[in-house]
Design an enzyme around this catalytic site. Structure first.
Site, PDB file in Angstrom:
ATOM      1  N   ASN A 186      38.712  34.710  35.317  1.00  0.00           N
ATOM      2  CA  ASN A 186      39.615  35.632  34.611  1.00  0.00           C
ATOM      3  C   ASN A 186      41.024  35.447  35.167  1.00  0.00           C
ATOM      4  O   ASN A 186      41.308  35.870  36.281  1.00  0.00           O
ATOM      5  CB  ASN A 186      39.116  37.073  34.841  1.00  0.00           C
ATOM      6  CG  ASN A 186      40.057  38.109  34.251  1.00  0.00           C
ATOM      7  OD1 ASN A 186      40.927  37.791  33.445  1.00  0.00           O
ATOM      8  ND2 ASN A 186      39.882  39.361  34.659  1.00  0.00           N
ATOM      9  N   LYS A 215      43.693  36.801  34.211  1.00  0.00           N
ATOM     10  CA  LYS A 215      44.534  38.002  34.076  1.00  0.00           C
ATOM     11  C   LYS A 215      45.919  37.580  33.554  1.00  0.00           C
ATOM     12  O   LYS A 215      45.996  36.654  32.753  1.00  0.00           O
ATOM     13  CB  LYS A 215      44.628  38.756  35.402  1.00  0.00           C
ATOM     14  CG  LYS A 215      43.265  38.981  36.042  1.00  0.00           C
ATOM     15  CD  LYS A 215      43.311  39.943  37.170  1.00  0.00           C
ATOM     16  CE  LYS A 215      41.963  39.965  37.873  1.00  0.00           C
ATOM     17  NZ  LYS A 215      41.828  41.050  38.836  1.00  0.00           N
ATOM     18  N   HIS A 265      37.243  45.686  31.339  1.00  0.00           N
ATOM     19  CA  HIS A 265      37.647  45.378  32.716  1.00  0.00           C
ATOM     20  C   HIS A 265      38.241  46.637  33.340  1.00  0.00           C
ATOM     21  O   HIS A 265      38.923  47.414  32.671  1.00  0.00           O
ATOM     22  CB  HIS A 265      38.666  44.234  32.718  1.00  0.00           C
ATOM     23  CG  HIS A 265      38.899  43.685  34.097  1.00  0.00           C
ATOM     24  ND1 HIS A 265      39.694  44.327  35.018  1.00  0.00           N
ATOM     25  CD2 HIS A 265      38.415  42.583  34.712  1.00  0.00           C
ATOM     26  CE1 HIS A 265      39.681  43.627  36.150  1.00  0.00           C
ATOM     27  NE2 HIS A 265      38.915  42.565  35.986  1.00  0.00           N
ATOM     28  N   GLU A 298      40.710  47.131  35.155  1.00  0.00           N
ATOM     29  CA  GLU A 298      42.174  47.267  35.040  1.00  0.00           C
ATOM     30  C   GLU A 298      42.557  47.856  33.688  1.00  0.00           C
ATOM     31  O   GLU A 298      43.508  48.616  33.579  1.00  0.00           O
ATOM     32  CB  GLU A 298      42.832  45.895  35.277  1.00  0.00           C
ATOM     33  CG  GLU A 298      42.752  45.496  36.744  1.00  0.00           C
ATOM     34  CD  GLU A 298      42.739  44.007  37.014  1.00  0.00           C
ATOM     35  OE1 GLU A 298      43.067  43.210  36.119  1.00  0.00           O
ATOM     36  OE2 GLU A 298      42.378  43.629  38.154  1.00  0.00           O
ATOM     37  N   GLU A 305      31.437  44.829  38.536  1.00  0.00           N
ATOM     38  CA  GLU A 305      32.614  44.585  39.363  1.00  0.00           C
ATOM     39  C   GLU A 305      33.019  45.877  40.067  1.00  0.00           C
ATOM     40  O   GLU A 305      33.736  46.703  39.492  1.00  0.00           O
ATOM     41  CB  GLU A 305      33.780  44.132  38.491  1.00  0.00           C
ATOM     42  CG  GLU A 305      33.525  42.864  37.721  1.00  0.00           C
ATOM     43  CD  GLU A 305      34.826  42.160  37.385  1.00  0.00           C
ATOM     44  OE1 GLU A 305      34.972  41.015  37.807  1.00  0.00           O
ATOM     45  OE2 GLU A 305      35.698  42.767  36.756  1.00  0.00           O
ATOM     46  N   GLY A 333      40.167  42.013  43.826  1.00  0.00           N
ATOM     47  CA  GLY A 333      41.487  41.628  44.332  1.00  0.00           C
ATOM     48  C   GLY A 333      41.787  42.158  45.724  1.00  0.00           C
ATOM     49  O   GLY A 333      42.924  42.109  46.185  1.00  0.00           O
ATOM     50  N   SER A 361      36.290  39.692  44.437  1.00  0.00           N
ATOM     51  CA  SER A 361      36.624  38.823  45.568  1.00  0.00           C
ATOM     52  C   SER A 361      35.586  37.727  45.829  1.00  0.00           C
ATOM     53  O   SER A 361      35.321  37.372  46.982  1.00  0.00           O
ATOM     54  CB  SER A 361      36.863  39.662  46.835  1.00  0.00           C
ATOM     55  OG  SER A 361      37.953  40.537  46.630  1.00  0.00           O
TER      56      SER A 361
HETATM   57  C1  PEP Z   1      38.348  40.379  38.355  1.00  0.00           C
HETATM   58  O1  PEP Z   1      39.440  40.836  38.141  1.00  0.00           O
HETATM   59  O2  PEP Z   1      37.525  40.311  37.426  1.00  0.00           O
HETATM   60  C2  PEP Z   1      38.038  39.964  39.722  1.00  0.00           C
HETATM   61  C3  PEP Z   1      36.791  39.921  40.073  1.00  0.00           C
HETATM   62  O3  PEP Z   1      39.092  39.677  40.535  1.00  0.00           O
HETATM   63  P1  PEP Z   1      39.011  39.055  42.022  1.00  0.00           P
HETATM   64  O4  PEP Z   1      38.020  37.923  42.006  1.00  0.00           O
HETATM   65  O5  PEP Z   1      40.406  38.605  42.312  1.00  0.00           O
HETATM   66  O6  PEP Z   1      38.556  40.161  42.924  1.00  0.00           O
END
Ligand code: PEP
Length: 255
Positions: free
Chosen positions: A9, A11, A98, A100, A170, A176, A216
């Site tokens: 992703n 973003k 997601h 966010e 997630e 992040g 992460s």
């Molecule tokens: C994401 O935004 O879907 C995500 C898992 O980000 P990150 O791997 O940077 O934690």
């Protein structure tokens, strides 16, 4: 058996040129590998989908995703992108829900259910995200919280429609932040998700639904996370922006 998937992703990152380079480098590195059967998905910003389509389609086992779509079919929704527009530029998948988007754009269970409906009407596959905040986990309410997200946006679907749904767990506190869920935490939640899906849709549908872990994931932790019996792959943010790191994560599935 659920399909193994590693999705990146992006973003709101990378220029088009950087994105094209990232896809070329990743697919080139994968060409030299004895390929596993994991699908690889690039979830790019909307405006790049059309331009990267050929590059993605040239490599077998790689697919293109959008990061969101409108809950409306078409019309006077300035700035919005419909599911049919995504299909018309070659996206096969769309990420919906997601954290966010839930947080910054206040997307509700009902709105997400509508987005999923629009995506399925266009034969897109949906990567549906769920996951709890740290406050909820500390109150030990994470399982009920994720169940509510699943019930609120997926439980109106038929078993047939569920074939086009990928779930991505997630935990918000791991996105992040560099803090990954432990393999025990990931496996516990993934098993709970599968059990909950099985209560609603039956064992076969639950077993066939890919449940990805996101938060992460990196080249160092992918192998042990992906080895959890109910983890069918990853949704990767930061580490998907570097071809070497993303390739190493995909290779975590190699024999
Ligand atoms: C994401 O935004 O879907 C995500 C898992 O980000 P990150 O791997 O940077 O934690």
């Amino acid at each position: 058996m659920a399909q193994k998937i590693v999705a990146g992703n992006w973003k709101m990152n990378l220029s088009l040129q950087e994105g094209l380079t990232l896809i070329s480098e990743t697919t080139n590195m994968l060409k030299d590998e004895k390929r596993n059967d994991a699908k690889v998905i690039f979830a790019t910003p909307f405006v790049y989908l059309h331009a990267v389509r050929n590059l993605v389609e040239q490599t077998s086992g790689t697919y293109l995703a959008a990061q969101n779509c409108s809950e409306h079919t078409k019309g006077a929704y300035t700035g919005e992108i419909s599911a049919s527009m995504l299909a018309s530029v070659g996206a096969g998948y769309v990420i919906i829900g997601h954290s966010e988007r839930r947080l910054y754009y206040n997307e509700t269970h009902q709105q997400l259910a509508e987005k999923i409906n629009r995506a399925l009407e266009e034969n897109l596959q949906v990567i549906f995200c769920c996951g709890e905040t740290i406050e909820i986990r500390e109150k030990n309410e994470h399982i009920e919280f994720v169940q509510k997200q699943l019930a609120g946006s997926l439980f109106h679907l038929s078993n047939e429609q569920m074939k086009n749904i990928v779930v991505a767990y997630e935990p918000v506190w791991a996105i992040g932040t560099g803090k990954t869920a432990s393999t025990e935490q990931a496996q516990e939640m993934h098993a709970e998700i599968r059990k909950y899906l099985s209560e609603k849709f039956g064992t076969e549908t639950a077993q066939n639904t890919s449940i990805l872990y996101g938060g992460s994931v990196n080249a160092g932790n992918a192998k042990e996370l992906f080895a959890c019996p109910d983890v069918d792959g990853g949704l990767v943010g930061g580490a998907s922006l570097k071809s070497r790191d993303f390739t190493e994560i995909i290779k975590a599935y190699n024999p």
